[in-house]
Design a protein around this motif. Sequence first.
Motif, PDB file in Angstrom:
ATOM      1  N   VAL A   1    -104.036   0.038 -85.254  1.00 50.94           N
ATOM      2  CA  VAL A   1    -103.029   1.133 -84.189  1.00 50.94           C
ATOM      3  C   VAL A   1    -102.443   0.118 -83.402  1.00 50.94           C
ATOM      4  O   VAL A   1    -101.267   0.367 -83.013  1.00 50.94           O
ATOM      5  CB  VAL A   1    -104.027   2.145 -83.924  1.00 50.94           C
ATOM      6  CG1 VAL A   1    -103.251   2.566 -82.826  1.00 50.94           C
ATOM      7  CG2 VAL A   1    -104.162   3.301 -84.770  1.00 50.94           C
ATOM      8  N   TRP A   2    -103.001  -0.717 -82.859  1.00 48.10           N
ATOM      9  CA  TRP A   2    -102.668  -1.642 -81.886  1.00 48.10           C
ATOM     10  C   TRP A   2    -101.808  -2.961 -82.279  1.00 48.10           C
ATOM     11  O   TRP A   2    -101.284  -3.586 -81.364  1.00 48.10           O
ATOM     12  CB  TRP A   2    -103.746  -1.856 -80.978  1.00 48.10           C
ATOM     13  CG  TRP A   2    -104.118  -1.282 -80.122  1.00 48.10           C
ATOM     14  CD1 TRP A   2    -105.006  -0.168 -79.960  1.00 48.10           C
ATOM     15  CD2 TRP A   2    -103.418  -1.045 -78.787  1.00 48.10           C
ATOM     16  NE1 TRP A   2    -104.908   0.583 -78.533  1.00 48.10           N
ATOM     17  CE2 TRP A   2    -104.034   0.311 -77.942  1.00 48.10           C
ATOM     18  CE3 TRP A   2    -102.282  -1.552 -78.249  1.00 48.10           C
ATOM     19  CZ2 TRP A   2    -103.242   0.472 -76.677  1.00 48.10           C
ATOM     20  CZ3 TRP A   2    -101.748  -1.104 -77.022  1.00 48.10           C
ATOM     21  CH2 TRP A   2    -102.375   0.018 -76.460  1.00 48.10           C
TER      22      TRP A   2
ATOM     23  N   ILE B   1     -99.065  -3.634 -84.059  1.00 47.42           N
ATOM     24  CA  ILE B   1     -97.589  -3.618 -83.673  1.00 47.42           C
ATOM     25  C   ILE B   1     -97.271  -3.764 -82.088  1.00 47.42           C
ATOM     26  O   ILE B   1     -96.659  -4.940 -81.713  1.00 47.42           O
ATOM     27  CB  ILE B   1     -96.633  -2.755 -84.300  1.00 47.42           C
ATOM     28  CG1 ILE B   1     -96.754  -2.849 -85.844  1.00 47.42           C
ATOM     29  CG2 ILE B   1     -95.236  -2.674 -83.776  1.00 47.42           C
ATOM     30  CD1 ILE B   1     -96.301  -1.712 -86.624  1.00 47.42           C
ATOM     31  N   PRO B   2     -97.643  -2.779 -81.397  1.00 50.13           N
ATOM     32  CA  PRO B   2     -97.409  -2.667 -79.875  1.00 50.13           C
ATOM     33  C   PRO B   2     -98.064  -4.173 -79.186  1.00 50.13           C
ATOM     34  O   PRO B   2     -97.403  -4.675 -78.232  1.00 50.13           O
ATOM     35  CB  PRO B   2     -98.103  -1.656 -79.264  1.00 50.13           C
ATOM     36  CG  PRO B   2     -98.898  -0.928 -80.490  1.00 50.13           C
ATOM     37  CD  PRO B   2     -98.438  -1.363 -81.650  1.00 50.13           C
TER      38      PRO B   2
ATOM     39  N   LEU C   1     -95.505  -6.866 -79.816  1.00 51.69           N
ATOM     40  CA  LEU C   1     -94.500  -6.678 -78.936  1.00 51.69           C
ATOM     41  C   LEU C   1     -94.674  -6.993 -77.330  1.00 51.69           C
ATOM     42  O   LEU C   1     -94.085  -7.574 -76.857  1.00 51.69           O
ATOM     43  CB  LEU C   1     -93.985  -5.166 -79.119  1.00 51.69           C
ATOM     44  CG  LEU C   1     -93.473  -4.523 -80.350  1.00 51.69           C
ATOM     45  CD1 LEU C   1     -93.083  -3.051 -80.522  1.00 51.69           C
ATOM     46  CD2 LEU C   1     -92.007  -5.528 -80.591  1.00 51.69           C
ATOM     47  N   ALA C   2     -95.832  -6.546 -76.986  1.00 53.72           N
ATOM     48  CA  ALA C   2     -96.398  -6.865 -75.752  1.00 53.72           C
ATOM     49  C   ALA C   2     -96.445  -8.555 -75.559  1.00 53.72           C
ATOM     50  O   ALA C   2     -96.081  -9.162 -74.413  1.00 53.72           O
ATOM     51  CB  ALA C   2     -97.839  -6.276 -75.381  1.00 53.72           C
TER      52      ALA C   2
ATOM     53  N   SER D   1     -92.921 -10.027 -75.359  1.00 56.85           N
ATOM     54  CA  SER D   1     -92.584  -9.675 -74.103  1.00 56.85           C
ATOM     55  C   SER D   1     -92.982 -10.606 -72.965  1.00 56.85           C
ATOM     56  O   SER D   1     -92.186 -11.076 -72.182  1.00 56.85           O
ATOM     57  CB  SER D   1     -92.789  -8.027 -73.714  1.00 56.85           C
ATOM     58  OG  SER D   1     -92.039  -7.531 -72.486  1.00 56.85           O
ATOM     59  N   ALA D   2     -94.312 -10.832 -73.020  1.00 48.89           N
ATOM     60  CA  ALA D   2     -94.990 -11.625 -72.088  1.00 48.89           C
ATOM     61  C   ALA D   2     -94.425 -13.193 -72.247  1.00 48.89           C
ATOM     62  O   ALA D   2     -94.070 -13.833 -71.318  1.00 48.89           O
ATOM     63  CB  ALA D   2     -96.644 -11.725 -72.169  1.00 48.89           C
TER      64      ALA D   2
ATOM     65  N   LEU E   1     -87.553 -10.340 -74.531  1.00 46.75           N
ATOM     66  CA  LEU E   1     -87.746  -9.518 -73.627  1.00 46.75           C
ATOM     67  C   LEU E   1     -87.189  -8.098 -74.180  1.00 46.75           C
ATOM     68  O   LEU E   1     -87.633  -6.872 -74.024  1.00 46.75           O
ATOM     69  CB  LEU E   1     -87.352  -9.534 -72.260  1.00 46.75           C
ATOM     70  CG  LEU E   1     -88.168 -10.290 -71.277  1.00 46.75           C
ATOM     71  CD1 LEU E   1     -87.344 -10.845 -70.096  1.00 46.75           C
ATOM     72  CD2 LEU E   1     -89.335  -9.612 -71.026  1.00 46.75           C
ATOM     73  N   LEU E   2     -85.969  -8.226 -74.862  1.00 45.13           N
ATOM     74  CA  LEU E   2     -85.277  -7.114 -75.318  1.00 45.13           C
ATOM     75  C   LEU E   2     -85.848  -6.558 -76.823  1.00 45.13           C
ATOM     76  O   LEU E   2     -85.414  -5.512 -77.161  1.00 45.13           O
ATOM     77  CB  LEU E   2     -83.703  -7.588 -75.740  1.00 45.13           C
ATOM     78  CG  LEU E   2     -82.775  -7.430 -74.281  1.00 45.13           C
ATOM     79  CD1 LEU E   2     -81.603  -8.148 -74.235  1.00 45.13           C
ATOM     80  CD2 LEU E   2     -82.798  -5.869 -73.458  1.00 45.13           C
TER      81      LEU E   2
ATOM     82  N   PRO F   1     -88.690  -5.517 -77.688  1.00 38.98           N
ATOM     83  CA  PRO F   1     -89.377  -4.596 -77.678  1.00 38.98           C
ATOM     84  C   PRO F   1     -88.674  -3.133 -77.249  1.00 38.98           C
ATOM     85  O   PRO F   1     -88.937  -2.207 -77.920  1.00 38.98           O
ATOM     86  CB  PRO F   1     -90.365  -4.667 -76.036  1.00 38.98           C
ATOM     87  CG  PRO F   1     -90.408  -5.956 -76.064  1.00 38.98           C
ATOM     88  CD  PRO F   1     -89.176  -6.563 -76.453  1.00 38.98           C
ATOM     89  N   LEU F   2     -87.540  -3.316 -76.717  1.00 45.04           N
ATOM     90  CA  LEU F   2     -86.637  -2.102 -76.469  1.00 45.04           C
ATOM     91  C   LEU F   2     -85.996  -1.945 -77.679  1.00 45.04           C
ATOM     92  O   LEU F   2     -85.634  -0.755 -78.047  1.00 45.04           O
ATOM     93  CB  LEU F   2     -85.688  -2.455 -75.392  1.00 45.04           C
ATOM     94  CG  LEU F   2     -86.338  -2.561 -73.978  1.00 45.04           C
ATOM     95  CD1 LEU F   2     -85.197  -2.999 -73.063  1.00 45.04           C
ATOM     96  CD2 LEU F   2     -86.711  -0.850 -73.696  1.00 45.04           C
TER      97      LEU F   2
ATOM     98  N   ALA G   1     -88.168   0.312 -79.599  1.00 45.92           N
ATOM     99  CA  ALA G   1     -88.348   1.544 -79.013  1.00 45.92           C
ATOM    100  C   ALA G   1     -87.047   2.208 -79.475  1.00 45.92           C
ATOM    101  O   ALA G   1     -87.125   3.569 -80.056  1.00 45.92           O
ATOM    102  CB  ALA G   1     -88.501   1.625 -77.596  1.00 45.92           C
TER     103      ALA G   1
ATOM    104  N   ALA H   1     -87.298   3.462 -83.116  1.00 49.39           N
ATOM    105  CA  ALA H   1     -88.398   4.047 -83.257  1.00 49.39           C
ATOM    106  C   ALA H   1     -87.629   5.610 -82.864  1.00 49.39           C
ATOM    107  O   ALA H   1     -87.865   6.718 -83.304  1.00 49.39           O
ATOM    108  CB  ALA H   1     -89.550   4.199 -82.283  1.00 49.39           C
TER     109      ALA H   1
END
Lengths: 362, 52
Positions: free
Chosen positions: B5-6, B8-9, B12-13, B16-17, B38-39, B41-42, B45, B48
């Motif tokens: 579950v974790w 993909i996020p 992305l995190a 981003s970091a 940084l962009l 992850p957006l 979203a 999505a």
Amino acid sequence: MSLRGWSRLHTWSSLVCTLFLLLLCITGLPLIFHHEIGHLTGSEVEAPAMPPGTPPADLDRVVAAARAQRPGEVVQYLIWEDDPAILRLSMAPGPTAPPDALRTVLVDARTATVLEEPRDREGFLYWMLRLHTDLFAGIPGKLFLGAMGLLFVVATVSGAVLYGPFARHGRFGTVRSGRSARLRWLDLHNILGVVTLSWVLVVGATGVVNTLAEQVLAAWRADQLAEMVAPWRGQPPVTAPGSVEAAVAAARAVAPGREPFFVAWPQTMFSSGHHYAVFLRGDTPLTHRLLTPALVDAETARLTEMRSLPWYVTALLVSQPLHFGDYGGMTLKIAWAVLDIATIVILLSGLWLWWRRRRGAA
Amino acid sequence: MIGPVWRIPAALALLSAAGLLVALVEDGAWDGLGAAALLLPLLAAWLAGRRR
């Protein structure tokens, strides 16, 4: 903690801080582009073009020009602006006058002529900055916003904990748009929240650190600065400091590869009664934010001590660019703005979801 | 271990970091790379949000 417990923690930590976080996100947006807004509104001062390689003026002439501009006042700080052609001098009625009493004079670094006395305590950007940093309430306002930032970090972490069980119900990134508006916004809230997680945590946590700037600097003064100036304790302060040009030269002579960032005059909050404190910074991008104070005797222009700042001041200095996003160019500023807007959507959708659920339960 | 579950996020995190750190190097090319990271992850979203 049970999921119900995490859910309660997320709901209430978010609800308490949402309005203030909205204020911070909205006021932070124009601050990302403060240089560009300054250019557009004409409030950004620019030095006249001169042939490249024009040598800088003697700093004592720069100081004399500023003092002639504001007779009866003294210089507390001399700051090198991002534009190397401009020097910022902070002046006040006396060397121990509080920060509120400071007035700025901008001087051309090459010709030692006064460029302008900017009105940096009025206008749209000043209002945005004060609302963003202290709600016009000084240190209590800063600490209050720091507490709200801390709650925001709690809300973010608890939201991430809740995301795991939620995400098991569908593929990553699924937005259930065909059912109800509440489900659609819940999915968008969760997706936006989880993909912006690290940025939100970094900006939130560094914002909290920035609210502690006064306390961090007070700790440095009481700890390292007090040690550095111990031999001069009890002596009367220097009332007519000597050449600042000589003081800066003395500091630079022992720190090759470093350049001056600002000079604090004797008796100000960054120095002792007997020293110029010359704060040097590195000349590479990574060391540019890290400062090293050099204390120079204000009467003899002799370097008395130079040492690195302690970890807690370094943490503050590194927090600042990570919070402001001002270390890169326009691309990074746009990224910062988009992430800021995403956070506004997360906050508003969270508020709306809570209100809808409450109304549904009633 | 990070559960499925974790994954993909978490990726992305991490991106981003990494974007934040890379951009702090403050150089033209690194800055662009950092901003792109940084962009991402957006962008995820946004995709999505479009998925029905």
